[in-house]
Design an enzyme around this catalytic site. Structure first.
Site, mmCIF file in Angstrom:
data_model
loop_
_atom_site.group_PDB
_atom_site.id
_atom_site.type_symbol
_atom_site.label_atom_id
_atom_site.label_comp_id
_atom_site.label_asym_id
_atom_site.label_seq_id
_atom_site.Cartn_x
_atom_site.Cartn_y
_atom_site.Cartn_z
ATOM 1 N N SER A 218 0.909 -1.456 0.040
ATOM 2 C CA SER A 218 -0.059 -0.070 0.136
ATOM 3 C C SER A 218 1.004 1.105 0.036
ATOM 4 O O SER A 218 2.207 1.288 0.527
ATOM 5 C CB SER A 218 -0.872 0.086 1.456
ATOM 6 O OG SER A 218 -1.435 1.242 1.357
ATOM 7 N N TYR B 213 -3.691 -0.321 10.407
ATOM 8 C CA TYR B 213 -3.245 -0.928 9.044
ATOM 9 C C TYR B 213 -2.090 -0.474 8.601
ATOM 10 O O TYR B 213 -1.292 -1.166 7.773
ATOM 11 C CB TYR B 213 -4.442 -0.139 8.229
ATOM 12 C CG TYR B 213 -4.422 -0.594 6.787
ATOM 13 C CD1 TYR B 213 -4.435 -1.987 6.481
ATOM 14 C CD2 TYR B 213 -4.444 0.260 5.566
ATOM 15 C CE1 TYR B 213 -4.418 -2.142 5.018
ATOM 16 C CE2 TYR B 213 -4.183 0.212 4.574
ATOM 17 C CZ TYR B 213 -4.530 -1.440 3.841
ATOM 18 O OH TYR B 213 -4.334 -1.678 2.649
HETATM 19 O O1 NJP Z 1 -9.789 -5.733 -1.024
HETATM 20 P P1 NJP Z 1 -10.948 -6.748 -1.014
HETATM 21 P P2 NJP Z 1 -8.686 -5.193 -2.351
HETATM 22 N N1 NJP Z 1 -7.097 -15.662 3.883
HETATM 23 O O2 NJP Z 1 -11.517 -6.752 0.166
HETATM 24 C C1 NJP Z 1 -9.023 -11.987 0.757
HETATM 25 C C2 NJP Z 1 -4.515 -3.661 -0.745
HETATM 26 N N2 NJP Z 1 -4.754 -2.165 -1.085
HETATM 27 O O3 NJP Z 1 -8.715 -6.153 -3.494
HETATM 28 O O4 NJP Z 1 -11.012 -14.730 1.960
HETATM 29 C C3 NJP Z 1 -7.248 -15.698 2.648
HETATM 30 O O5 NJP Z 1 -11.939 -6.457 -2.247
HETATM 31 C C4 NJP Z 1 -10.368 -11.793 0.420
HETATM 32 O O6 NJP Z 1 -10.956 -12.982 0.296
HETATM 33 P P3 NJP Z 1 -12.117 -13.810 1.236
HETATM 34 C C5 NJP Z 1 -4.937 -4.308 0.250
HETATM 35 O O7 NJP Z 1 -4.453 -3.980 1.737
HETATM 36 C C6 NJP Z 1 -6.147 -1.987 -1.186
HETATM 37 O O8 NJP Z 1 -8.743 -3.772 -2.333
HETATM 38 O O9 NJP Z 1 -12.707 -14.656 0.335
HETATM 39 N N3 NJP Z 1 -7.843 -14.649 1.738
HETATM 40 C C7 NJP Z 1 -10.264 -11.046 -0.831
HETATM 41 O O10 NJP Z 1 -10.293 -11.896 -1.877
HETATM 42 C C8 NJP Z 1 -4.822 -5.870 0.162
HETATM 43 O O11 NJP Z 1 -3.847 -6.320 0.561
HETATM 44 C C9 NJP Z 1 -6.537 -0.617 -1.416
HETATM 45 O O12 NJP Z 1 -12.939 -13.007 1.999
HETATM 46 C C10 NJP Z 1 -8.116 -13.631 2.372
HETATM 47 C C11 NJP Z 1 -9.267 -10.016 -0.591
HETATM 48 O O13 NJP Z 1 -8.417 -10.534 0.411
HETATM 49 C C12 NJP Z 1 -5.030 -5.828 -1.319
HETATM 50 O O14 NJP Z 1 -4.802 -4.463 -1.928
HETATM 51 C C13 NJP Z 1 -5.406 0.198 -1.225
HETATM 52 C C14 NJP Z 1 -8.347 -13.341 3.854
HETATM 53 C C15 NJP Z 1 -9.491 -8.643 -0.215
HETATM 54 O O15 NJP Z 1 -10.278 -8.208 -1.444
HETATM 55 C C16 NJP Z 1 -6.292 -6.251 -1.980
HETATM 56 O O16 NJP Z 1 -7.348 -5.816 -1.556
HETATM 57 C C17 NJP Z 1 -4.223 -0.049 -0.879
HETATM 58 C C18 NJP Z 1 -7.676 -14.442 4.585
HETATM 59 N N4 NJP Z 1 -7.521 -14.699 6.008
HETATM 60 C C19 NJP Z 1 -3.613 -1.464 -0.852
HETATM 61 N N5 NJP Z 1 -8.722 -12.222 4.542
HETATM 62 C C20 NJP Z 1 -7.763 -0.239 -1.858
HETATM 63 N N6 NJP Z 1 -8.556 -0.874 -2.121
HETATM 64 O O17 NJP Z 1 -8.085 1.039 -1.837
HETATM 65 C C21 NJP Z 1 -8.944 -11.674 3.333
HETATM 66 O O18 NJP Z 1 -3.218 0.886 -0.508
HETATM 67 N N7 NJP Z 1 -8.645 -12.329 2.158
#
Ligand code: NJP
Length: 235
Positions: free
Chosen positions: A138, A151
């Site tokens: 990020s 975070y």
């Molecule tokens: O978020 P979201 P993003 N084990 O909530 C998975 C970074 N980022 O795509 O497990 C396995 O739509 C969850 O899947 P599920 C951010 O920090 C974002 O935006 O099925 N998987 C889902 O597929 C992150 O590192 C922004 O619920 C787990 C995914 O993670 C990355 O981008 C800005 C899990 C999250 O999808 C992707 O985030 C920035 C677990 N324990 C950085 N927990 C932004 N969106 O603005 C969650 O600077 N997941």
């Protein structure tokens, strides 16, 4: 031989877009997240477009689940070329209102999960003397903001984990790249994608393209770090 990529957090948002982008380029994508229904739907979508995908539904913060999953993956695929550490969670509130459980949740996914999966794959990549690990960190791996304490701390730590690893594994021919996005219009932290207020934010596909760019560097080149923002974001 067909390249393979493990992508965490593939069920939605940035991870899903990365999976679709890499599959379209002919890479066999191995999808990881907890929601098996969303992963099944993505696998079907990849296959309908002529690509190849497997999925594993697991919590990346659970060491035993990660270890047994990587064993299954390596039984099926003799080589893993790319690991995309994308899964992540966050929430934002005043420092004194953060509960211990919320700190654990964020650290467990962003740090422990990234560590566990990378650890298993580094062994494999070292034995092959090649591989590429890309982490979606990020822009708050490099700056802080009010209400973002936990975070930001998790993302600073994730960045440091990868930065030190980069120095350890370079001599093994393993590339370690970190991407630092600004605001991306996904479901992150309860956001609803498509809201008019977010129309100028990055799209998940913008980050997928940056992953594609990083992976496409010639063998003698590594993109160590890549920061990407919406033009209108003041950061
Ligand atoms: O978020 P979201 P993003 N084990 O909530 C998975 C970074 N980022 O795509 O497990 C396995 O739509 C969850 O899947 P599920 C951010 O920090 C974002 O935006 O099925 N998987 C889902 O597929 C992150 O590192 C922004 O619920 C787990 C995914 O993670 C990355 O981008 C800005 C899990 C999250 O999808 C992707 O985030 C920035 C677990 N324990 C950085 N927990 C932004 N969106 O603005 C969650 O600077 N997941």
């Amino acid at each position: 031989m067909q390249k393979t990529a493990i992508i965490t957090g593939a069920s939605r948002g940035i991870g899903r877009a990365i999976a679709l982008e890499l599959a379209q380029q002919g890479i066999y994508v191995i999808l990881i997240a907890r929601n098996s229904q969303e992963l099944t739907e993505l696998q079907t979508q990849v296959e309908q477009k002529g690509g190849k995908a497997d999925f594993y539904a697991l919590d990346i913060a659970q060491a035993n689940e990660v270890k047994s999953t990587v064993e299954q993956i390596l039984d099926k695929h003799s080589q893993i070329d790319y690991l995309i550490n994308n899964a992540g969670v966050g929430s934002f509130q005043e420092f004194e209102t953060f509960e211990e459980a919320e700190l654990d949740r964020i650290m467990n996914v962003n740090i422990k999960g990234t560590f566990l999966l990378t650890k298993e794959l580094v062994l494999h990549m070292k034995s092959r003397k090649q591989g590429h690990i890309v982490t979606i960190a990020s822009d708050v791996s490099k700056r802080t903001f009010p209400n973002g304490s936990v975070y930001c701390a998790s993302k600073y730590a994730q960045d440091a984990l990868m930065s030190a690893l980069r120095k350890e594994v370079r001599s093994f021919g393993i590339k370690v790249s970190t991407i630092y996005p600004g605001l991306v219009d996904t479901h992150f932290n309860g956001n609803q994608p498509g809201e008019p207020d977010n129309k100028n934010w990055l799209k998940p596909e913008d980050i997928a393209q940056s992953v594609s760019y990083v992976l496409s560097a010639p063998a003698h080149v590594v993109v160590d770090e890549l920061m990407i923002h919406p033009l209108e974001q003041d950061y």
